[in-house]
Each structure stands twice: as C-alpha cells, then as structure tokens.
Design an enzyme around this catalytic site. Structure first.
Site, mmCIF file in Angstrom:
data_model
loop_
_atom_site.group_PDB
_atom_site.id
_atom_site.type_symbol
_atom_site.label_atom_id
_atom_site.label_comp_id
_atom_site.label_asym_id
_atom_site.label_seq_id
_atom_site.Cartn_x
_atom_site.Cartn_y
_atom_site.Cartn_z
ATOM 1 N N ASP A 222 5.894 3.790 22.243
ATOM 2 C CA ASP A 222 5.514 2.407 22.000
ATOM 3 C C ASP A 222 5.394 1.771 23.385
ATOM 4 O OD1 ASP A 222 6.508 -0.003 19.463
ATOM 5 O OD2 ASP A 222 4.929 -0.048 20.988
HETATM 6 C C1 GLC Z 1 3.690 -3.218 20.229
HETATM 7 C C2 GLC Z 1 4.038 -2.652 18.870
HETATM 8 C C3 GLC Z 1 3.170 -1.497 18.455
HETATM 9 C C4 GLC Z 1 1.778 -1.724 18.989
HETATM 10 C C5 GLC Z 1 1.852 -1.605 20.506
HETATM 11 C C6 GLC Z 1 0.518 -1.931 21.179
HETATM 12 O O1 GLC Z 1 4.838 -3.574 20.921
HETATM 13 O O2 GLC Z 1 5.396 -2.310 18.646
HETATM 14 O O3 GLC Z 1 3.193 -1.432 17.021
HETATM 15 O O4 GLC Z 1 0.871 -0.758 18.465
HETATM 16 O O5 GLC Z 1 2.875 -2.422 21.070
HETATM 17 O O6 GLC Z 1 0.208 -3.282 20.975
#
Ligand code: GLC
Length: 662
Positions: A222
């Site tokens: 993430d």
């Molecule tokens: C965010 C979210 C994830 C998302 C990523 C890109 O923090 O937790 O679900 O796809 O970052 O935006």
C-alpha cells in the site's frame, strides 16, 4: 518471458523495486514499458500527470462495493469490473487498484463502503468475480488490503492481533477465494499483523499467499506501507509504492553488505517483468460512455435494499409527494478518499425523476431550502409545511463522504441530529414517511425507524443512483438487494462497540464471531439481519433435497416460487451448522447463495454444491482445514434469521483422520 532480466544492470533492478512516482513503475531507462497503476474500486480515479496541479480525470462513477455486494450476483460484480476497465483502457491505466475484500468487522470502519461484507465467503466470491470482470478486458487488479485492515484509526501503525484460526476462517478467507481469479497484483496492508508489518510479514506474504493460496502475481505495498525496503524485499514484496528516495540507497547498501542477495533481488524483478508483460496484451474499448452509465444504473438497481415497507406504502403511485433531504437532489455517489471517482454526470433531482415516472398521477413537491449534507432551519420548516398536505414524504438522508471515508472512522452509527430531527418532525406531521438511506455501512436507525413506513437503503450508489432509486420507489424495478452486513440495534451491541484499540494494538477478542456469527452466538436481537432484503414480490421455499455426491461433496437443491403477481428476484442463502465440534463454531455459516429471477407465479429449482470446505474449520494443531465426523444441518434462508427450510446430513470419514473425544 518478453523482458529479459539479463539485460538489466544491478542498479536498474534495484530501482525497479520501487515506483518511479506515485503511480508509475520504473522502466529501466526506457528498456521496459511504462506501467500505470490507478485507483479505484468504484471507477477510475486517475491523476492527470501532465496537468500543472493534481487533477483527477473524469470517469464513470460506479456504485460502491457495498452496493455491488448487496446484489449477491457474481455477474453484476463482473459487470462492475469490466465497465471500470473500459475507462482504464481509454485513459491508459494498466492496473486498477481494487477490489478491497477486507471484512466489515465494525460498522464504524470509515472504508466499509469500499468492502463487500462481514462474511468472508461472500466477500471472497464477489471479490473474485470483480477481478474476473476487470481482467477479462486485459486490465490488471490489486486485491487489497492484505490483511486484517479493518479500521482506519491509526491504520499505519496499530497492530491487528488475531489468532491463527480467526485469521484463516475470517480475515484470510476472502483473499484465499479471490486469488483463485489470479489477480495480477495483491496489495499488502499498512498495519502490522501480530506485531509484524504486513509489508515485512513473510509468513503471510510468501508462506500463505504465495505458497498455500497459489498466488503467482506481484505483491505491491500500500502507498507508504514500506518502512524498510530490505525487509520488504526479503518478505517478498515485489514493488514498493510510491517512489521513496531512501529505497534505492537502502537496497544498494544492503546488497553491498551481503544482507540482500542476487537471488532475492532477481525473484522480485522477475515478478515485475511478468506484470509488465501482462500489461502489453491487446485491449479495446467496447462500451460507450452512455453504456457505462447504464451499467452503473443497472448495478445500483440490483444492489439497493428495501429494509422496511409497512402498509405496502411502496411502490409510490399517485398524489402529492414531498421530496426533500440532503441527498434529494443528488445521491451520495461514493465514500471519501482514494475510492472516490470524479464524474461529470449530473443526475436529475429525485423529484424530477419521480415526476417523470409517475406523470400526471402525482404532484412532486421539493420545498425550497439549501440542499446539502448539513440541513438548515429553513429547509426543515419548508418541509414541515409541505408535509402537512402531502400523501407521502420521501426524505433522502444518510452519511455521505464527509462521514464515511478513508483515513478516519465514524464517531458513531447515528445520522446527524438535524437529519434525525427532520425525520421525526415530518413523521409527527405526516405518518407516511419513506426514507431513502444513503450510507456505506450500517446506521443506527433506532430513533426514527418506528416512526416511518418504509426505508430503502440506496448505499453509495454512483452516478446511476438517482434513476435506480426512482425506478424502485415507483415500482418500475422490483427491489432485490439483500444486506451483506448486519444492522445492529446500536453500537454497543456490536462485537467491538466503541473500542478502537489503544493506538498500539487491537486484539480481535471476538475471534471468529464477527457479524451475524456474533449476534447469533450471543443471541442478540438485531435491527436488520445479514441477508435481509424485502421485495414487492413474495417468495416461498419448498422441497429441500440433499444429494450425496462424494465423501464430503453434496448437492443441495430446493424450489423457490414467486407466489405474487409481481416479477422479482430472490437471493436464496445456504447456511451450514456443525451440530457438535471440538472447537466452538458459529451457529451457522454462509456456504452458498443464488440470486434467482422469478416471474409472477414462476417456480425454479435452485442447486448449490457443498464440498469439504463447506463443513471444515481451521485446526491450528492439525495445521489444516479439518472436517469432523458428525451431524451437520443445512439451513436455507431468505436471510440469516429467516430460515425457510432445514435438513441434516451426517459425515463419517475414516476414524484414523479424526481427533475427537473417543
Ligand atoms: C491508499 C489506499 C489504497 C489505495 C492507495 C493508492 O492509501 O489505502 O487502497 O489504492 O493508497 O491511492
């Protein structure tokens, strides 16, 4: 393999292990293709990197996954995925960062609108279908957030302390099921699990996800979930996102000191090259913008849930109808954060949409007053006045993205005081109140539920929501959605109540007793049970048969008949109860479901297959899914608390494989 790792220098390989920026992979000085990752589960949310400031490109705003789940229809989940993939192809996104299959452990979780269910089987099956839909168009997915990321509070650092049986039966199961669709990527969560960050948790990432579940794609972190790039690579994270200046030097130093080996680096780089190869497949757009919008409206129609319909006040037919509330002019399209899709579609007001459908038979009144999520006193007074002479008052209330969002949890389960007062005030003047509830997760409706005649849960319904609401309220469409999470009587009745951990750790003390498993075990009354949803039609269940087809393989069949004069669809649910086990098991567990369309008077035979895993629990001492000999009950329900048919079967496996008391 199209891209040969031997053509890459060590530095090029090390730099490939982290993103080039927030959304793109490195390309080894142009030797490799550009790959673009982009959110989100409810429509493409892609930044325009060429624009001066951060701008998000417009795309089709689809219903949120809470609504997709409530359709209980895998074909609909595929349609959601395939439709979003069209925008991805048009705008050049190679991998869609979705779906999230995290379990709705507490209705307070800010991102519940982005998730499918409190039940792991339903979440896994619907997540798998969504992945199949997206990838059928040649666009990748990212199954997320692996794992046990069940609230937003302190999501980066608070460790989820979960015993192994609970992890396996509840929090890992959706990933185990959905990885059967071979998502191109899986995204690790922010939080530690039992004290080790998800991005450094080799047991979860490699031993379980890769080796046990057979996931052969790329694991991406993430965003900013990696705290140490070396430990992440060693835990088999293939790609750290986004770009982080410290990543390359950290990796280079570890390599020079012998802490990181060529084998470890090459194994990760091979996964990146394999992903790049997948992205170079042929893709083409087949749906127009209008057709994508229609898909959004179709999904919304299938997923909205009729929670209450006293005196059959719905469908609306004629007379003076007042429509008001913060979501009367535009539905809550989505929850906040990285899953919010920017659309240029402007829906009709509900009053307009209802008027279009009811025609001369009805007079639609939308009292003046500023319409936003914070009501004002003029708005309320105008509604009271109009309600006095109306046949029906339709109040469009809910939470919206200001309350349900990524990065924070809800403070409580209630609607805002002004919204509750609006409902109570109008109901005092006119008992014929219909509430349209816009929310991504369960709401405590106790202050007003007995004062209103009907409640239609609209979810966060995307750009097609308004027409879906109008179609259902006027009977043009017969509601067929069912809840995929329990509506408790109040927050204190939920497994976790108002608890949120202590900023360091949160113990999942309720174990496998999450959602309906919890309310069943403690015999708690609920407002609306898991699997609940009303229809304008009426269905009867009959003739349950269980056919043994193997040692632990059975086919369950039963008939569902539409005994009304209205065509409709029914979601029949199959639950299994292990009558006696050596471990404490839930009273019932969902192990199959089917949504069946039935014309007025029509009857159909529903068939659901059960296999060993339908009966097994995870045995930690035996390190496997274990089926104990003994009696099992098969419960066929219109909801988890509306069981229509039951029967039982006995499993007798080789005693040498059993570990019971005898
Ligand atoms: C965010 C979210 C994830 C998302 C990523 C890109 O923090 O937790 O679900 O796809 O970052 O935006």
């Amino acid at each position: 393999m199209k891209y040969d790792i031997k053509t890459l220098t060590l530095d090029e390989k090390l730099k490939l292990l982290a993103g080039r920026n927030s959304w793109q992979l490195e390309n080894a000085n142009g030797k490799l293709p550009d790959v673009f990752l982009s959110d989100g589960p409810h429509g493409l949310r892609m930044y325009d990197l060429s624009a001066a400031e951060r701008t998000i490109q417009k795309a089709t705003a689809m219903p949120n996954l809470c609504v997709v789940a409530s359709t209980w229809d895998e074909e609909i989940a595929r349609l959601q995925g395939a439709t979003i993939a069209e925008d991805c192809i048009e705008k050049g996104a190679d991998v869609l960062l979705a779906p999230g299959v995290n379990i709705k452990r507490t209705p307070l979780c800010g991102r519940n609108f982005e998730y499918f269910s409190e039940d792991p089987y339903l979440a896994g099956v619907m997540g798998k279908a969504y992945i199949e839909g997206v990838q059928s168009k040649g666009v990748g997915t990212s199954l997320k957030h692996y794992c046990a990321n069940n609230r937003e509070y302190d999501r980066y650092y608070q460790t989820s302390e979960v015993d192994e049986r609970t992890l396996r039966e509840i929090y890992l199961l959706p990933f185990e099921i959905a990885t059967k669709a071979q998502p191109w990527t899986v995204m690790c969560a922010y939080n530690p699990i039992n004290g080790v960050y998800a991005s450094e948790n080799k047991w979860l990432l490699n031993d379980i996800l890769r080796e046990e579940f057979g996931f052969d794609g790329l694991i991406v972190s993430d965003w900013n979930a990696v705290h140490n790039s070396v430990r992440a690579v060693k835990a088999t994270i293939d790609l750290e996102m986004p770009y982080r200046e410290a990543a390359y030097p950290q990796l280079k130093k570890a390599y020079e000191e012998g802490w990181l080996t060529d084998e470890e680096i090459d194994a990760r780089v091979e996964k990146i090259l394999a992903l790049m190869e997948k992205t170079q497949c042929e893709k083409s757009v087949s749906l127009t913008k209008e057709q994508r919008h229609e898909a959004a409206a179709t999904i919304a129609r299938e997923g909205m849930v009729l929670l209450k319909n006293e005196d059959d006040i719905l469908p609306l037919t004629a007379g003076k109808i007042v429509v008001n509330g913060p979501f009367a002019d535009a539905p809550a399209m989505g929850g906040g954060g990285s899953a919010y899709t920017q659309t240029d579609y402007r829906p009709q007001t509900l009053a307009q949409a209802l008027s279009e459908r009811l025609g001369e038979r009805a007079e639609l009144i939308r009292p003046h007053g500023s319409l936003n999520e914070n009501l004002n006193v003029h708005h309320i007074k105008a509604t009271y006045k109009a309600a006095y002479n109306a046949e029906v008052c339709v109040l469009c209330v809910g939470t919206g993205k200001a309350i349900e969002s990524e990065s924070f949890d809800r403070a409580n389960l209630r609607l805002s005081p002004t919204q509750e007062d609006l409902i109570l005030g109008v109901a005092k003047i006119n008992p014929n109140v219909v509430v349209v509830l816009h929310s991504g997760s369960a709401v405590d409706v106790s202050p007003w539920i007995d004062k209103v005649k009907a409640v239609l849960w609209a979810g966060f319904s995307g750009e097609g929501g308004q027409e879906a609401i109008a179609d259902i309220l006027t009977g043009k469409v017969c509601p067929s959605g069912k809840l995929t999470e329990t509506y408790p009587l109040c927050l204190d009745d939920t497994p976790t109540g108002a608890a949120r951990g202590n900023g360091f750790a949160e113990r999942y003390d309720e174990g496998v007793f999450v959602g309906y498993r919890y309310y069943d075990r403690y015999d708690k009354e609920v407002r609306f049970p898991f699997g609940h949803g009303l229809s304008y039609a009426k269905f009867e269940y009959s003739d349950l048969q269980i056919e043994k087809q193997g040692e632990t393989d059975y086919e369950v069949s039963f008939s569902v008949t539409n005994v009304s004069a209205v065509d409709g669809k029914e979601v029949a649910q199959v639950y299994v109860r292990d009558v006696f086990a050596m471990v404490t098991r839930p009273e019932k567990e969902l192990k199959g479901f089917k949504k069946v369309a039935l014309k007025a008077g029509e009857s159909k035979r529903v068939r659901v297959k059960l296999c060993a895993r339908s009966f097994a629990y995870y045995s930690v001492p035996l390190k496997k899914w274990h089926v104990e000999n003994g009696d099992f009950e098969i419960l066929i329900g219109a909801s988890s608390r509306d069981i229509r048919l039951t029967d039982k079967l006995t499993i007798e496996l080789d005693e040498r494989e059993q570990y019971s008391l005898e």
